[in-house]
Write a protein that holds these residues in place. Structure first.
Motif: not given
Length: 367
Positions: A77-87
């Motif tokens: 929940a805290a790091l969802a934005p970074l996961e989106t960019i990484r993918t």
């Protein structure tokens, strides 16, 4: 003429109703107890289901399982934005730098676009982390116990004049447990990873994480992939995923345990505080990600290519294709974004996991 002594005298009683025809004379020792007394019939008792559930949820294994699930959910929940960019960067969609990817997502979908696909991420990470941490702890304990027994009863192999001790002390329980954790969680949760990542089979590069137009919901995505590819579609890319997961998961858990024990030994302390757990977890994630990142790039390319109809035949071919098109540096394309996500993710996950274990297993103090 013989007379009965006082001790030999017997007394008798009458059984039956007042009707003399129903009267029977028996020794008093056989006299029935009160006719109106109720018989002691065994009572059937229902099992205490509530207590059984309570005992089950108080076990160490369940505590570790739940701790992993909660840690994964809070971290994701805290790091969802970074996961989106990484993918986006790993697959090669949009801008090739972190700042550009952030700007693109915000311009196209608004701030909420940074959490696009987060529902499937949450549904994926909760069982994945629960299974992964639970498997790791169970296998580590089992391996450690087996090694202790093996030391006491170490079998020997005799080949001619040579006696060989079949010792397994060289096998690291942590490494084996880490590998088992990665493989088990991958097999259980791979379909959710496919739904999150892969494009449609018609060649569109849109994905649930990048654009929700093709797969507006998780259920529709699952049905569509199953309809077009069957069970094999839901497990598209499972072989390269397992190949990539083995070195990452093994290194990830091994590095965390070794760094933690080495630091505690150097500082002469028994446990780490929360800040130290955060740093040790981040370093273990960085090391594991760096070692296995080329396999991650090849794995994502295979998963995407399989549904686009131009999939390399195997992981070696995928690696060769990346090198041919982008050079050796192509194997680490998106590594910066990956580290930006992996380091805080692994650090926060370990910190939350250890904290939840403290809370849920406080009575047993197994930590």
């Amino acid at each position: 003429m013989a007379f009965e002594t006082e001790s030999q005298k017997k007394t008798y009683c009458l059984l039956g109703d007042v009707d003399v025809y129903d009267v029977a004379v028996v020794p008093k020792e056989l006299e029935l107890v009160d006719k109106n007394a109720s018989l002691d019939v065994p009572r059937f008792r229902f099992p205490d289901v509530g207590q059984s559930f309570k005992d089950f949820f108080n076990t160490r294994e369940v505590g570790e399982f739940v701790s992993g699930a909660l840690a994964g959910a809070m971290t994701k929940a805290a790091l969802a934005p970074l996961e989106t960019i990484r993918t986006r960067m790993v697959v090669g969609v949009g801008s090739k730098n972190i700042t550009g990817s952030f700007i693109e997502v915000i311009e196209q979908q608004g701030w909420q676009g940074l959490w696009a696909g987060n529902t499937i991420n949450m549904l994926r990470i909760i069982p994945t982390q629960a299974i992964e941490f639970g498997t790791f702890e169970c296998v580590k304990r089992a391996m450690t116990s087996a090694q202790e027994k093996w030391k006491q009863e170490c079998p020997k192999l005799q080949i001619g004049p040579v006696n060989l001790n079949l010792s397994v002390s060289w096998i690291s329980p942590i490494a084996v447990a880490g590998a088992a954790a990665g493989v088990t969680s991958t097999l259980a949760c791979h379909p959710l990873e496919v739904v999150k990542l892969v494009p449609s089979m018609h060649g569109s590069k849109d994905r649930l994480t990048i654009s929700p137009d093709v797969y507006p919901s998780i259920s529709i995505a699952l049905r569509k992939i199953y309809k077009e590819g069957g069970v094999g579609g839901l497990y598209s890319g499972i072989s390269p995923t397992l190949i990539g997961m083995l070195p990452y998961s093994t290194c990830y858990y091994f590095m965390y345990e070794k760094l933690k024990s080495s630091y505690c030994l150097a500082k002469k302390k028994k446990v780490l505080n929360r800040a130290e757990m955060l740093v040790v977890g981040a370093l273990s994630g960085l090391t594991a990600s760096t070692i296995s990142f080329p396999l991650e790039v090849a794995r994502k390319r295979l998963m995407v290519g399989a549904l686009q109809g131009k999939c390399p035949p195997n992981m070696a071919a995928a690696l060769a294709e990346v090198i041919r098109e982008e050079g050796l540096l192509g194997l680490y394309r998106g590594w910066g974004a990956s580290c930006l996500k992996v380091m805080p993710s692994s650090g926060i996950t370990w910190m939350f996991y250890e904290a939840w274990k403290d809370i849920l297993l406080v009575e047993r103090r197994h930590l």
